[in-house]
Design a protein around this motif. Sequence first.
Motif, PDB file in Angstrom:
ATOM      1  N   HIS A 251      32.239  53.631  28.535  1.00 31.82           N
ATOM      2  CA  HIS A 251      33.391  54.524  28.369  1.00 31.82           C
ATOM      3  C   HIS A 251      34.442  54.314  29.450  1.00 31.82           C
ATOM      4  CE1 HIS A 251      31.470  56.717  25.155  1.00 31.82           C
ATOM      5  NE2 HIS A 251      30.383  56.794  25.891  1.00 31.82           N
ATOM      6  N   PHE A 252      34.265  53.306  30.293  1.00 28.70           N
ATOM      7  CA  PHE A 252      35.203  53.054  31.387  1.00 28.70           C
ATOM      8  C   PHE A 252      36.201  51.969  30.993  1.00 28.70           C
ATOM      9  CE2 PHE A 252      36.079  50.824  35.546  1.00 28.70           C
ATOM     10  CZ  PHE A 252      37.007  51.750  35.986  1.00 28.70           C
ATOM     11  N   VAL A 253      37.469  52.345  30.988  1.00 30.09           N
ATOM     12  CA  VAL A 253      38.565  51.434  30.656  1.00 30.09           C
ATOM     13  C   VAL A 253      39.367  51.192  31.935  1.00 30.09           C
ATOM     14  CG1 VAL A 253      40.686  51.132  29.310  1.00 30.09           C
ATOM     15  CG2 VAL A 253      38.719  52.317  28.303  1.00 30.09           C
ATOM     16  N   VAL A 254      39.785  49.953  32.149  1.00 29.92           N
ATOM     17  CA  VAL A 254      40.628  49.628  33.293  1.00 29.92           C
ATOM     18  C   VAL A 254      41.722  48.663  32.842  1.00 29.92           C
ATOM     19  CG1 VAL A 254      39.136  47.752  34.117  1.00 29.92           C
ATOM     20  CG2 VAL A 254      40.643  48.887  35.722  1.00 29.92           C
ATOM     21  N   HIS A 255      42.908  48.855  33.410  1.00 30.63           N
ATOM     22  CA  HIS A 255      44.042  47.974  33.153  1.00 30.63           C
ATOM     23  C   HIS A 255      44.292  47.142  34.412  1.00 30.63           C
ATOM     24  CE1 HIS A 255      46.131  50.526  29.812  1.00 30.63           C
ATOM     25  NE2 HIS A 255      44.831  50.701  29.790  1.00 30.63           N
ATOM     26  N   PHE A 256      44.803  45.941  34.237  1.00 30.47           N
ATOM     27  CA  PHE A 256      45.198  45.085  35.356  1.00 30.47           C
ATOM     28  C   PHE A 256      46.614  44.592  35.143  1.00 30.47           C
ATOM     29  CE2 PHE A 256      40.612  44.824  35.440  1.00 30.47           C
ATOM     30  CZ  PHE A 256      40.345  44.975  36.789  1.00 30.47           C
ATOM     31  N   TRP A 257      47.381  44.579  36.206  1.00 32.61           N
ATOM     32  CA  TRP A 257      48.734  44.027  36.176  1.00 32.61           C
ATOM     33  C   TRP A 257      48.795  42.854  37.139  1.00 32.61           C
ATOM     34  CZ3 TRP A 257      51.967  44.323  40.574  1.00 32.61           C
ATOM     35  CH2 TRP A 257      51.511  45.155  41.600  1.00 32.61           C
ATOM     36  N   LYS A 258      49.582  41.865  36.784  1.00 32.21           N
ATOM     37  CA  LYS A 258      49.720  40.649  37.586  1.00 32.21           C
ATOM     38  C   LYS A 258      50.616  40.911  38.781  1.00 32.21           C
ATOM     39  CE  LYS A 258      49.985  36.008  38.251  1.00 32.21           C
ATOM     40  NZ  LYS A 258      50.379  35.977  39.636  1.00 32.21           N
ATOM     41  N   CYS A 259      50.122  40.539  39.966  1.00 31.61           N
ATOM     42  CA  CYS A 259      50.931  40.631  41.175  1.00 31.61           C
ATOM     43  C   CYS A 259      50.814  39.310  41.931  1.00 31.61           C
ATOM     44  CB  CYS A 259      50.502  41.806  42.039  1.00 31.61           C
ATOM     45  SG  CYS A 259      48.924  41.563  42.854  1.00 31.61           S
ATOM     46  N   ASN A 260      51.680  39.104  42.897  1.00 36.85           N
ATOM     47  CA  ASN A 260      51.674  37.862  43.656  1.00 36.85           C
ATOM     48  C   ASN A 260      51.335  38.069  45.128  1.00 36.85           C
ATOM     49  OD1 ASN A 260      52.438  36.174  41.459  1.00 36.85           O
ATOM     50  ND2 ASN A 260      54.500  36.998  41.633  1.00 36.85           N
ATOM     51  N   ASP A 261      51.005  39.285  45.523  1.00 36.04           N
ATOM     52  CA  ASP A 261      50.724  39.583  46.920  1.00 36.04           C
ATOM     53  C   ASP A 261      49.368  40.275  47.023  1.00 36.04           C
ATOM     54  OD1 ASP A 261      50.657  40.457  49.569  1.00 36.04           O
ATOM     55  OD2 ASP A 261      52.779  41.026  49.580  1.00 36.04           O
ATOM     56  N   LYS A 262      48.450  39.672  47.771  1.00 40.24           N
ATOM     57  CA  LYS A 262      47.090  40.219  47.867  1.00 40.24           C
ATOM     58  C   LYS A 262      47.043  41.575  48.564  1.00 40.24           C
ATOM     59  CE  LYS A 262      45.788  37.806  52.079  1.00 40.24           C
ATOM     60  NZ  LYS A 262      44.768  37.042  52.740  1.00 40.24           N
ATOM     61  N   ILE A 263      48.141  41.993  49.174  1.00 36.45           N
ATOM     62  CA  ILE A 263      48.161  43.300  49.812  1.00 36.45           C
ATOM     63  C   ILE A 263      47.914  44.417  48.789  1.00 36.45           C
ATOM     64  CG2 ILE A 263      50.641  43.731  49.645  1.00 36.45           C
ATOM     65  CD1 ILE A 263      50.452  44.941  52.495  1.00 36.45           C
ATOM     66  N   HIS A 264      48.347  44.203  47.546  1.00 30.95           N
ATOM     67  CA  HIS A 264      48.185  45.249  46.527  1.00 30.95           C
ATOM     68  C   HIS A 264      46.713  45.483  46.176  1.00 30.95           C
ATOM     69  CE1 HIS A 264      52.458  45.662  46.201  1.00 30.95           C
ATOM     70  NE2 HIS A 264      52.586  44.380  45.919  1.00 30.95           N
ATOM     71  N   PRO A 265      45.963  44.480  45.732  1.00 30.94           N
ATOM     72  CA  PRO A 265      44.554  44.754  45.427  1.00 30.94           C
ATOM     73  C   PRO A 265      43.729  45.101  46.666  1.00 30.94           C
ATOM     74  CG  PRO A 265      45.035  42.406  45.147  1.00 30.94           C
ATOM     75  CD  PRO A 265      46.338  43.110  45.373  1.00 30.94           C
ATOM     76  N   GLU A 266      44.070  44.546  47.808  1.00 33.62           N
ATOM     77  CA  GLU A 266      43.290  44.813  49.016  1.00 33.62           C
ATOM     78  C   GLU A 266      43.484  46.225  49.557  1.00 33.62           C
ATOM     79  OE1 GLU A 266      44.099  41.604  51.737  1.00 33.62           O
ATOM     80  OE2 GLU A 266      42.792  40.226  50.626  1.00 33.62           O
ATOM     81  N   HIS A 267      44.424  46.963  48.999  1.00 33.74           N
ATOM     82  CA  HIS A 267      44.657  48.346  49.418  1.00 33.74           C
ATOM     83  C   HIS A 267      44.556  49.306  48.237  1.00 33.74           C
ATOM     84  CE1 HIS A 267      46.317  46.141  52.846  1.00 33.74           C
ATOM     85  NE2 HIS A 267      45.945  47.209  53.525  1.00 33.74           N
ATOM     86  N   THR A 268      43.763  48.915  47.240  1.00 34.26           N
ATOM     87  CA  THR A 268      43.634  49.718  46.030  1.00 34.26           C
ATOM     88  C   THR A 268      42.158  49.971  45.738  1.00 34.26           C
ATOM     89  OG1 THR A 268      45.637  48.696  45.155  1.00 34.26           O
ATOM     90  CG2 THR A 268      44.225  49.819  43.582  1.00 34.26           C
ATOM     91  N   SER A 269      41.884  51.143  45.206  1.00 30.41           N
ATOM     92  CA  SER A 269      40.509  51.452  44.803  1.00 30.41           C
ATOM     93  C   SER A 269      40.522  52.440  43.648  1.00 30.41           C
ATOM     94  CB  SER A 269      39.720  52.035  45.979  1.00 30.41           C
ATOM     95  OG  SER A 269      40.230  53.291  46.353  1.00 30.41           O
ATOM     96  N   CYS A 270      39.369  52.593  43.025  1.00 28.71           N
ATOM     97  CA  CYS A 270      39.191  53.641  42.024  1.00 28.71           C
ATOM     98  C   CYS A 270      37.742  54.097  42.063  1.00 28.71           C
ATOM     99  CB  CYS A 270      39.619  53.183  40.633  1.00 28.71           C
ATOM    100  SG  CYS A 270      38.508  52.045  39.828  1.00 28.71           S
ATOM    101  N   TYR A 271      37.496  55.247  41.477  1.00 26.83           N
ATOM    102  CA  TYR A 271      36.167  55.875  41.481  1.00 26.83           C
ATOM    103  C   TYR A 271      35.719  56.035  40.041  1.00 26.83           C
ATOM    104  CZ  TYR A 271      32.434  58.754  43.414  1.00 26.83           C
ATOM    105  OH  TYR A 271      31.214  59.229  43.815  1.00 26.83           O
ATOM    106  N   VAL A 272      34.455  55.683  39.777  1.00 24.10           N
ATOM    107  CA  VAL A 272      33.906  55.741  38.424  1.00 24.10           C
ATOM    108  C   VAL A 272      32.666  56.624  38.432  1.00 24.10           C
ATOM    109  CG1 VAL A 272      33.037  54.391  36.483  1.00 24.10           C
ATOM    110  CG2 VAL A 272      34.681  53.363  38.073  1.00 24.10           C
ATOM    111  N   ASP A 273      32.681  57.687  37.651  1.00 20.06           N
ATOM    112  CA  ASP A 273      31.489  58.518  37.469  1.00 20.06           C
ATOM    113  C   ASP A 273      30.530  57.786  36.547  1.00 20.06           C
ATOM    114  OD1 ASP A 273      32.298  60.776  39.003  1.00 20.06           O
ATOM    115  OD2 ASP A 273      33.486  61.516  37.337  1.00 20.06           O
ATOM    116  N   VAL A 274      29.254  57.738  36.928  1.00 23.49           N
ATOM    117  CA  VAL A 274      28.260  57.016  36.133  1.00 23.49           C
ATOM    118  C   VAL A 274      27.001  57.860  35.962  1.00 23.49           C
ATOM    119  CG1 VAL A 274      29.110  54.793  36.979  1.00 23.49           C
ATOM    120  CG2 VAL A 274      27.166  55.851  38.109  1.00 23.49           C
ATOM    121  N   LYS A 275      26.133  57.397  35.068  1.00 20.06           N
ATOM    122  CA  LYS A 275      24.782  57.956  34.987  1.00 20.06           C
ATOM    123  C   LYS A 275      23.823  56.801  35.232  1.00 20.06           C
ATOM    124  CE  LYS A 275      23.946  57.574  30.030  1.00 20.06           C
ATOM    125  NZ  LYS A 275      23.527  58.253  28.830  1.00 20.06           N
TER     126      LYS A 275
END
Length: 122
Positions: free
Chosen positions: A49-73
């Motif tokens: 039930h977990f959906v994630v979107h990705f957008w193209k970027c050219n600077d690693k600063i964006h993913p290296e400073h991004t996170s998300c939290y996923v509730d699981v069982k």
Amino acid sequence: MERQHHLLRGIPVLASLNIKKTVDFYKSKLGFNRVGYLDDNYAVIARDHFVVHFWKCNDKIHPEHTSCYVDVKDIDILYKELQAFDVIHPNGKLENKPYGMREFSILDHDGNLIKFGQELHP
């Protein structure tokens, strides 16, 4: 006045340095098995039930400073599954947290931090 319930779910939109490599990583290492959309600039993928979107970027600063939290069982089972792919963050081993969650985290190949958590029951 009673507030209506309009918010249904949140979907993270994470940065990717290479969309196709990111999708391959999530499919092969994290078990994502559904691709809703994919081109060189954007992707929509899912597992369970977990959906994630990705957008193209050219600077690693964006993913290296991004996170998300996923509730699981069944977090212990998921942890063992992902441990086999060597994606667990060095400081993100499975543990019980003082705020009532059992959680661990992974880093994807671009540096996005994904935290997985399950509520602890007394």
